[in-house]
Every structure is written in C-alpha cells, then in structure tokens.
Design an enzyme around this catalytic site. Structure first.
Site, PDB file in Angstrom:
ATOM      1  N   TYR A  42       0.446  -0.916 -17.548  1.00  0.00           N
ATOM      2  CA  TYR A  42      -0.413  -0.297 -18.564  1.00  0.00           C
ATOM      3  C   TYR A  42       0.442   0.098 -19.772  1.00  0.00           C
ATOM      4  CZ  TYR A  42      -3.566  -0.878 -14.775  1.00  0.00           C
ATOM      5  OH  TYR A  42      -4.305  -1.479 -13.784  1.00  0.00           O
ATOM      6  N   ARG A  86       7.624  -3.992  -3.392  1.00  0.00           N
ATOM      7  CA  ARG A  86       6.975  -4.812  -2.357  1.00  0.00           C
ATOM      8  C   ARG A  86       5.454  -4.803  -2.478  1.00  0.00           C
ATOM      9  NH1 ARG A  86       8.835  -1.090   2.714  1.00  0.00           N
ATOM     10  NH2 ARG A  86       7.798   0.807   2.081  1.00  0.00           N
ATOM     11  N   HIS A  91       1.027   7.994 -16.242  1.00  0.00           N
ATOM     12  CA  HIS A  91       1.055   6.638 -15.678  1.00  0.00           C
ATOM     13  C   HIS A  91       1.892   5.728 -16.566  1.00  0.00           C
ATOM     14  CE1 HIS A  91       0.112   3.256 -13.342  1.00  0.00           C
ATOM     15  NE2 HIS A  91      -1.205   3.349 -13.254  1.00  0.00           N
ATOM     16  N   ASN A  94      -0.047  -7.172 -13.382  1.00  0.00           N
ATOM     17  CA  ASN A  94      -0.367  -7.259 -14.809  1.00  0.00           C
ATOM     18  C   ASN A  94       0.721  -7.985 -15.608  1.00  0.00           C
ATOM     19  OD1 ASN A  94      -2.967  -6.268 -15.222  1.00  0.00           O
ATOM     20  ND2 ASN A  94      -2.278  -4.138 -15.045  1.00  0.00           N
ATOM     21  N   THR A 107      -7.855   4.366  -8.320  1.00  0.00           N
ATOM     22  CA  THR A 107      -8.997   4.160  -9.206  1.00  0.00           C
ATOM     23  C   THR A 107     -10.148   3.533  -8.430  1.00  0.00           C
ATOM     24  OG1 THR A 107      -7.674   3.961 -11.191  1.00  0.00           O
ATOM     25  CG2 THR A 107      -9.752   2.759 -11.181  1.00  0.00           C
ATOM     26  N   ALA A 146      -6.402   7.528 -12.177  1.00  0.00           N
ATOM     27  CA  ALA A 146      -6.096   7.465 -13.605  1.00  0.00           C
ATOM     28  C   ALA A 146      -7.300   7.818 -14.479  1.00  0.00           C
ATOM     29  CB  ALA A 146      -5.619   6.054 -13.933  1.00  0.00           C
ATOM     30  N   ARG A 193      -3.847   3.012   0.213  1.00  0.00           N
ATOM     31  CA  ARG A 193      -5.051   2.330   0.687  1.00  0.00           C
ATOM     32  C   ARG A 193      -5.615   2.967   1.949  1.00  0.00           C
ATOM     33  NH1 ARG A 193      -2.158  -3.362  -0.084  1.00  0.00           N
ATOM     34  NH2 ARG A 193      -0.440  -1.942   0.371  1.00  0.00           N
ATOM     35  N   ASN A 233       2.667  -0.250 -13.350  1.00  0.00           N
ATOM     36  CA  ASN A 233       1.592  -1.228 -13.121  1.00  0.00           C
ATOM     37  C   ASN A 233       1.095  -1.950 -14.371  1.00  0.00           C
ATOM     38  OD1 ASN A 233       1.753  -0.644 -10.443  1.00  0.00           O
ATOM     39  ND2 ASN A 233      -0.076   0.637 -10.337  1.00  0.00           N
TER      40      ASN A 233
END
Ligand SMILES: Cc1cc2nc3c(=O)[nH]c(=O)nc-3n(C[C@H](O)[C@H](O)[C@H](O)COP(=O)(O)O)c2cc1C
Length: 382
Positions: free
Chosen positions: A185, A272, A180, A240, A30, A62, A328, A183
């Site tokens: 959500y 991790r 998704h 989160n 994102t 997303a 990343r 994480n």
C-alpha cells in the site's frame, strides 16, 4: 511446573503503556463489512467483541485516512469525525472483556479504482508505473485503474491525513494505532524501488524512499506520545507486486530510524506469506525478517505470517520476537487464545467469506465451550 506456566505465548508482557496477559495478537484483517458510509457496522462491533480476550491485543482492520486512500469498498474510514462513534463502539466491546485495541490506519495508494476515488480521479502512487493489482468494488475484485504520480504537496496532505486519523482514533478511546506500511500500500510503495521511481526528495536513495513513512510516523507519534504507535512492515513481501533491489539495506535503515521514535512495537510480516496467502510449504520456512531486524530494532517486535501454536512458542523462545500475531485462524476461532492455551481443536477458516458478505462465517463462529454445548444438545435430541 504445569505446561501452561512454561509457555511464553501465555506469559505477560509490558507493551509500551499497556499490560498484556498473553502474547498472542490478533493482526489487522480487512473483512469489508462496513456501512455504506464507510463507518464501522454493528456486525463489526460484534465480531471484534467476540474476539477480545482479557489482556489481549487486537489490531482492528485497516481504516482509510482519506477518501483517496480507499482501495476496497467496505473497508472502514477514519477520515471524518463522523467515523469516531463506530470505532468507539468497537473499543468499548473489546475493553468490556479486558482487552486492548489498536486501529490500523492506511492509504492504499495505487491499489484502487477510479470508481472508488472522489470525482472518478486516478488513484495516487509514488510513480505512474503499470501495476496489475486488484481493488474491490461492487462485491468483487477488479483490476486497479492506472495511477498518477502524487505531488509533494499531496504527500504533505497525506501526512496530515494520517495525523488527523490518529487523533480520531484517540478520541474514539482506542489504546493506540498501527501505521500500515506493508503489503504494497502507499507507504510501502514509497519504500520499495520496484514501485518508487521518483527523482525528488521522496525517491532514489533509501533515505529518500523512507522519508514519507518517517514523516507519517512522527506525525502520528506527536498525537499519541510514546509507546502507543505501531508500524507494520513486510520486508521482501511480494503481495501487490512489491519488490526491492536491496531489502536488507532498506528495512534495516527503516528499523534503525524507527528506534528513535519510541514506538509501541514494530510489526514484521515474514515473507513466507504474501498478503493473505501462504506460499507453498512456507510454514516450514525459517523466520528470516524478525531474526534480521532483531539485531537492529531495539524495541518490541511483533512477528506475523504463517504461525501456529508451536512456531509461535518457538520464535518467542528464540528471542527473535516478543509477540506473535496469528491472523486467518482468528477469523474462524473467536476464542483463539483459549483454544491454543488449552489445546482445543481449531475451526478451519472460510476463505469464501473473507471479503464482504454477511454475518455468515463472520460472527457465527462460537467459542469452543459453546460449540461443545451445542454438539451435546444435538446428541441429546437425536
Ligand atoms: C482476510 C484477510 C484480511 C487481511 N487484512 C489485512 C489488513 O487490513 N491489514 C494488514 O496489515 N494485513 C492484513 N492481512 C494480513 C494479515 O494481517 C496477516 O499478516 C496474514 O493473514 C498472515 O498471517 P496468518 O498466516 O497468521 O494468517 C489480511 C489477511 C487476510 C487473510
């Protein structure tokens, strides 16, 4: 044999209906650069086109399935037909280079702010528990607003929102979608008992907490058919404020149930990394989630979280995963597959440009060969 022919990472793979030339996947990232009407922007089209590779899979960041599913201003929407054209342009840019594109679809649930919600309403959550996460509004991260418990009728609406978003992704000419459910959500909030305190058919037992995800997955597969839908989970992920009292039992059950759906893949984030941050010294941590799920899930496993060239090879060789996502480093190396394949140096990523902003550190990273040519030209001018 050359070293390249020995690599697993750069070997072919049949993913559902798709033939991949290599096993390095760009995971959803994102970047909050959509147009103000939530449609994908021109710079997003450029960004994804730059990162496409022949026979490589990109999972687009997303996209929210409804207006209530927005937790970060600048994330794209796929909740109205007017959004289709933008995704079509991204799909075209990726296909033009022989790549494949899945769209990740999301509802952020309690990770939102009243100013992002229709009529300033409270964000939706499985339960109205207090939570100290962050939404993104007016260019900065802000504390989330207190959420309210979603009703069963609204849960069914969200299932339908996911189905319609999947249909729009199909109309846009994408190659598949990823649900998704990681994480922290909405779907993850339902799965894990740290955030789900319901006492109805969607809370309590593992079967009940997994019900929402499985209903969504069935609805999305009904649109796309076999081998076109991925599901992303993050067992033991803490981003989160996620927590569960028995993650092995929970995610083992989820994987077992997904076996019946003929997905393209199960996408597993290793614990991790927490969301977008690697825990300290975590690169050295063993991969645990993929290893555990490998014994349960019968289809393709895509592993993510803190991988580099060596550890990606290693997990593929061990057989604990079929595909590996590296996130990343893809932000700052548009030709990441080529760089890893040839051992070219990698650019560091620019965290300050991750969320929101301009073309800077978004579309201005060059492929290695072009970078080398620029350096040479500079040397000549000196
Ligand atoms: C800037 C940024 C944005 C992200 N956006 C998403 C997203 O939209 N959906 C998702 O499932 N994960 C998202 N993630 C998590 C990544 O997909 C990936 O799991 C994480 O970066 C760990 O992989 P890495 O160590 O290879 O970077 C994001 C991570 C970063 C750094």
């Amino acid at each position: 044999m050359s070293s390249q022919s020995q690599t697993k990472l750069f070997s072919q793979y049949h993913l559902g209906q798709i033939h991949l030339e290599h096993r390095l996947v760009m995971p959803p990232l994102t970047r909050l650069r959509s147009n103000p009407d939530d449609s994908p922007s021109d710079m997003m089209v450029t960004h994804y086109g730059q990162r496409a590779s022949k026979g490589g899979l990109i999972i687009i960041e997303a996209a929210t399935v409804s207006k209530k599913g927005i937790g970060y201003q600048g994330m794209p929407g796929i909740y109205e037909d007017r959004h289709i054209a933008g995704f079509e342009r991204i799909a075209d840019a990726i296909h033009a280079k022989g790549g494949f594109a899945f769209a990740q679809i999301i509802h952020t649930g309690r990770t939102s702010h009243v100013d992002l919600q229709p009529n300033g309403e409270s964000p939706l959550a499985p339960s109205a528990t207090s939570y100290h996460g962050h939404a993104f509004l007016n260019g900065e991260f802000v504390p989330v607003s207190p959420a309210r418990e979603i009703t069963v009728a609204e849960i069914l609406e969200v299932v339908e929102d996911f189905r319609q978003a999947a249909l729009r992704a199909r109309l846009a000419g994408l190659d598949g979608v990823e649900i998704h459910s990681a994480n922290g959500y909405l779907l993850d909030q339902f799965l894990q008992d740290g955030s789900n305190h319901r006492t109805d058919a969607y809370g309590g037992s593992i079967e009940n907490r997994a019900r929402f995800l499985l209903e969504v997955a069935k609805a999305v597969v009904s649109v796309w058919g076999p081998g076109r839908v991925g599901v992303r989970i993050g067992p033991s992920g803490t981003f989160n404020e996620m927590s569960d009292s028995n993650p092995e039992a929970l995610f083992g059950y989820v994987a077992e149930q997904l076996n019946g759906l003929d997905l393209a893949y199960l996408h597993v984030i290793e614990p991790r990394v927490a969301g977008d941050v690697t825990r300290e010294n975590a690169e050295a941590d063993e991969v645990v989630a993929s290893k555990f799920l490998r014994g349960i899930y019968k289809g393709t496993l895509l592993a993510a979280g803190g991988f580099n060239r060596e550890s990606a090879e290693e997990i593929l060789r061990s057989g604990d995963a079929d595909l590996v996502a590296i996130g990343r480093l893809f932000t700052s190396n548009p030709d990441l597959p080529e760089r890893l394949k040839n051992g070219y140096p990698l650019n560091d990523y620019d965290r300050s440009a991750f969320w929101g902003g301009t073309e800077r550190s978004y579309t201005d990273f060059l492929p290695y060969q072009a970078e080398a040519a620029v350096t040479e030209a500079e040397l000549v001018t000196v």
